[in-house]
Design a protein around this motif. Structure first.
Motif, PDB file in Angstrom:
ATOM      1  N   VAL B  60     -40.440  23.093  11.491  1.00  0.00           N
ATOM      2  CA  VAL B  60     -41.156  23.791  10.434  1.00  0.00           C
ATOM      3  C   VAL B  60     -41.988  22.768   9.678  1.00  0.00           C
ATOM      4  O   VAL B  60     -41.667  21.582   9.672  1.00  0.00           O
ATOM      5  N   ASP B  62     -43.363  22.196   5.832  1.00  0.00           N
ATOM      6  CA  ASP B  62     -43.358  22.785   4.487  1.00  0.00           C
ATOM      7  C   ASP B  62     -44.648  22.480   3.746  1.00  0.00           C
ATOM      8  O   ASP B  62     -45.573  21.870   4.268  1.00  0.00           O
ATOM      9  N   HIS B  68     -39.947  19.155   9.703  1.00  0.00           N
ATOM     10  CA  HIS B  68     -38.493  19.123   9.851  1.00  0.00           C
ATOM     11  C   HIS B  68     -38.133  19.704  11.200  1.00  0.00           C
ATOM     12  O   HIS B  68     -38.488  20.842  11.498  1.00  0.00           O
ATOM     13  N   LEU B  70     -36.055  21.383  13.889  1.00  0.00           N
ATOM     14  CA  LEU B  70     -34.929  22.293  14.032  1.00  0.00           C
ATOM     15  C   LEU B  70     -34.143  22.001  15.296  1.00  0.00           C
ATOM     16  O   LEU B  70     -32.925  22.010  15.304  1.00  0.00           O
ATOM     17  N   GLN B  71     -34.864  21.782  16.374  1.00  0.00           N
ATOM     18  CA  GLN B  71     -34.171  21.421  17.600  1.00  0.00           C
ATOM     19  C   GLN B  71     -35.150  20.831  18.601  1.00  0.00           C
ATOM     20  O   GLN B  71     -36.351  21.052  18.517  1.00  0.00           O
ATOM     21  N   TYR B  82     -35.508  31.977  16.636  1.00  0.00           N
ATOM     22  CA  TYR B  82     -34.521  33.054  16.712  1.00  0.00           C
ATOM     23  C   TYR B  82     -34.583  33.985  15.516  1.00  0.00           C
ATOM     24  O   TYR B  82     -34.357  35.181  15.634  1.00  0.00           O
ATOM     25  N   MET B  83     -34.876  33.391  14.383  1.00  0.00           N
ATOM     26  CA  MET B  83     -35.023  34.192  13.177  1.00  0.00           C
ATOM     27  C   MET B  83     -36.044  35.304  13.449  1.00  0.00           C
ATOM     28  O   MET B  83     -35.786  36.477  13.202  1.00  0.00           O
ATOM     29  N   LEU B 136     -24.324  23.737  16.321  1.00  0.00           N
ATOM     30  CA  LEU B 136     -24.957  23.687  15.004  1.00  0.00           C
ATOM     31  C   LEU B 136     -23.960  23.293  13.929  1.00  0.00           C
ATOM     32  O   LEU B 136     -24.295  22.574  12.993  1.00  0.00           O
ATOM     33  N   ARG B 139     -23.693  19.686  13.932  1.00  0.00           N
ATOM     34  CA  ARG B 139     -24.853  19.042  13.320  1.00  0.00           C
ATOM     35  C   ARG B 139     -24.782  19.121  11.804  1.00  0.00           C
ATOM     36  O   ARG B 139     -25.083  18.156  11.105  1.00  0.00           O
ATOM     37  N   ILE B 140     -24.364  20.266  11.289  1.00  0.00           N
ATOM     38  CA  ILE B 140     -24.219  20.415   9.841  1.00  0.00           C
ATOM     39  C   ILE B 140     -23.220  19.397   9.312  1.00  0.00           C
ATOM     40  O   ILE B 140     -23.447  18.730   8.309  1.00  0.00           O
ATOM     41  N   LEU B 143     -24.818  16.092   9.134  1.00  0.00           N
ATOM     42  CA  LEU B 143     -25.745  15.997   8.006  1.00  0.00           C
ATOM     43  C   LEU B 143     -25.001  15.839   6.686  1.00  0.00           C
ATOM     44  O   LEU B 143     -25.443  15.123   5.792  1.00  0.00           O
ATOM     45  N   SER B 173     -36.901  12.610  11.860  1.00  0.00           N
ATOM     46  CA  SER B 173     -37.054  13.922  11.252  1.00  0.00           C
ATOM     47  C   SER B 173     -35.883  14.843  11.607  1.00  0.00           C
ATOM     48  O   SER B 173     -35.417  15.627  10.783  1.00  0.00           O
ATOM     49  N   TYR B 174     -35.391  14.709  12.818  1.00  0.00           N
ATOM     50  CA  TYR B 174     -34.261  15.535  13.263  1.00  0.00           C
ATOM     51  C   TYR B 174     -33.011  15.281  12.434  1.00  0.00           C
ATOM     52  O   TYR B 174     -32.257  16.191  12.123  1.00  0.00           O
ATOM     53  N   ILE B 175     -32.775  14.018  12.099  1.00  0.00           N
ATOM     54  CA  ILE B 175     -31.572  13.712  11.321  1.00  0.00           C
ATOM     55  C   ILE B 175     -31.840  13.692   9.819  1.00  0.00           C
ATOM     56  O   ILE B 175     -30.942  13.437   9.024  1.00  0.00           O
ATOM     57  N   GLY B 176     -33.072  13.963   9.455  1.00  0.00           N
ATOM     58  CA  GLY B 176     -33.362  14.111   8.034  1.00  0.00           C
ATOM     59  C   GLY B 176     -33.542  12.818   7.269  1.00  0.00           C
ATOM     60  O   GLY B 176     -33.148  12.722   6.107  1.00  0.00           O
TER      61      GLY B 176
END
Lengths: 190, 190
Positions: B60, B62, B68, B70-71, B82-83, B136, B139-140, B143, B173-176
């Motif tokens: 995404v 912003d 960022h 997502l995968q 998926y959303m 997921l 991953r959370i 994070l 970016s994947y790991i923030g």
DNA sequence: CGCGCGATTGAGTAATTTCAAATCTAGTGG
DNA sequence: CCACTAGATTTGAAATTACTCAATCGCGCG
């Protein structure tokens, strides 16, 4: 009380009374008091649970025993240590009750059996799992993109009811900030 | 090439040749070149894709156009917005190819139809969705619990092949974390 | 009244970001 | 084969965000 469970199913599939009774027979009921553990690290995780009433926090403790909240589970939510449940391994997480809680539990064996016998239920669980996946994606996105204040605000918008029922320190842990930082934010909560 | 797809299915369910052909008929093939978009913000998301070969990044942007991730989706992975796919809404994300990529796509209507007609396939997708959910959650957890260095190391251990194929800035970016921070870590990658 | 839990506040510190510039590398065209 | 360029990575220094530790406050309940 168990009404909630049937309603949950019938949001996605329709069931005759006898079908429901059959589904129901795969589950057991369990009640826990506030502060009781549903799952502890090292346990063999036999059950996935549906929450009829109450509230659970699921978390891990790391080396220095700091807590990280994986999920809250309130009425209508499903909960387990899925990593362990799925693989048949020992739990790496804890789950304990923030309130008196009523659960319906199903073993992995029973779930697989039920899904094998009733296509409808396999469908139900597929749909729920998809929705869960999307919810986690949203959370990851929030963790990646937002600072403390935005994460807190988004949590508030998504689950306002949590704010009445859960100590702020736990919400802080859920969004990955310290309790002190959260306390210093311009809160939407007042 | 499509062998990969049948193998993916047969890791979880077994299929006769004619069953496979039937399943196959629900999917379309698509090829993309490096840098092409599979999904762009605002698109109507018709397809969920299985990756036969290649590599995609999903992200995404912003307001200040920071990215960022997502995968990543490489061979054997499933991918969509998926959303949007689920709700039939416009995409909020982008997906573009880091390499030339071959996909197999299925519409939501076809997926529901296929799952309705073939219990086996409903089972397949339930299992895949469960596994995705667990990934997921992991991953959370990463994070929430880890600092930049630990997140990077865990990513490396989980998907070592990404490190050959993906620019470091995207892994950051994947790991923030920022690309600069990642660059300052004591890398496992050499 | 006093205990205990949850929430708040202050001050110093650590981790990470941001902005800017320099360096390195692989692929391209001459 | 070499020079050039665009993309990728690294480095430095200052600014910011969030953390930690410690102390205090507030409130409900026995």
């Amino acid at each position: 009380m168990e009404l909630v469970f049937r309603q949950q199913l019938e949001k996605i599939i329709s069931l005759t009374d006898s079908e429901y009774e059959y589904v129901r027979s795969f589950f057991i009921s369990r009640k826990y008091k506030k502060h009781q553990f549903v799952i502890q690290q090292g346990d063999h995780v036999n059950y996935e649970y549906f929450v009829l009433s109450g509230l659970i926090k699921c978390y891990v403790l790391d080396d220095d025993s700091s807590m990280h909240i994986l999920q809250f589970a309130m009425e209508d939510w499903w909960v387990s240590d899925y990593m362990a449940y799925q693989a048949g391994m020992a739990a790496t997480t804890f789950a304990d009750c923030l309130e008196d809680t009523e659960l319906m539990g199903i073993t992995k064996e029973n779930k697989d059996k039920l899904c094998g016998e009733m296509h409808k239920m396999e469908h139900f669980f597929r749909v729920k799992s998809n929705l869960g996946y999307i919810a986690l994606q949203r959370r990851i996105l929030s963790l990646l993109s937002n600072n403390a204040e935005e994460k807190y605000r988004q949590l508030f918008e998504l689950y306002p009811s949590l704010f009445q029922r859960v100590p702020k320190a736990l919400l802080a842990s859920y969004i990955g900030v310290s309790r002190e930082t959260l306390s210093r934010l311009k809160l939407p909560g007042r």
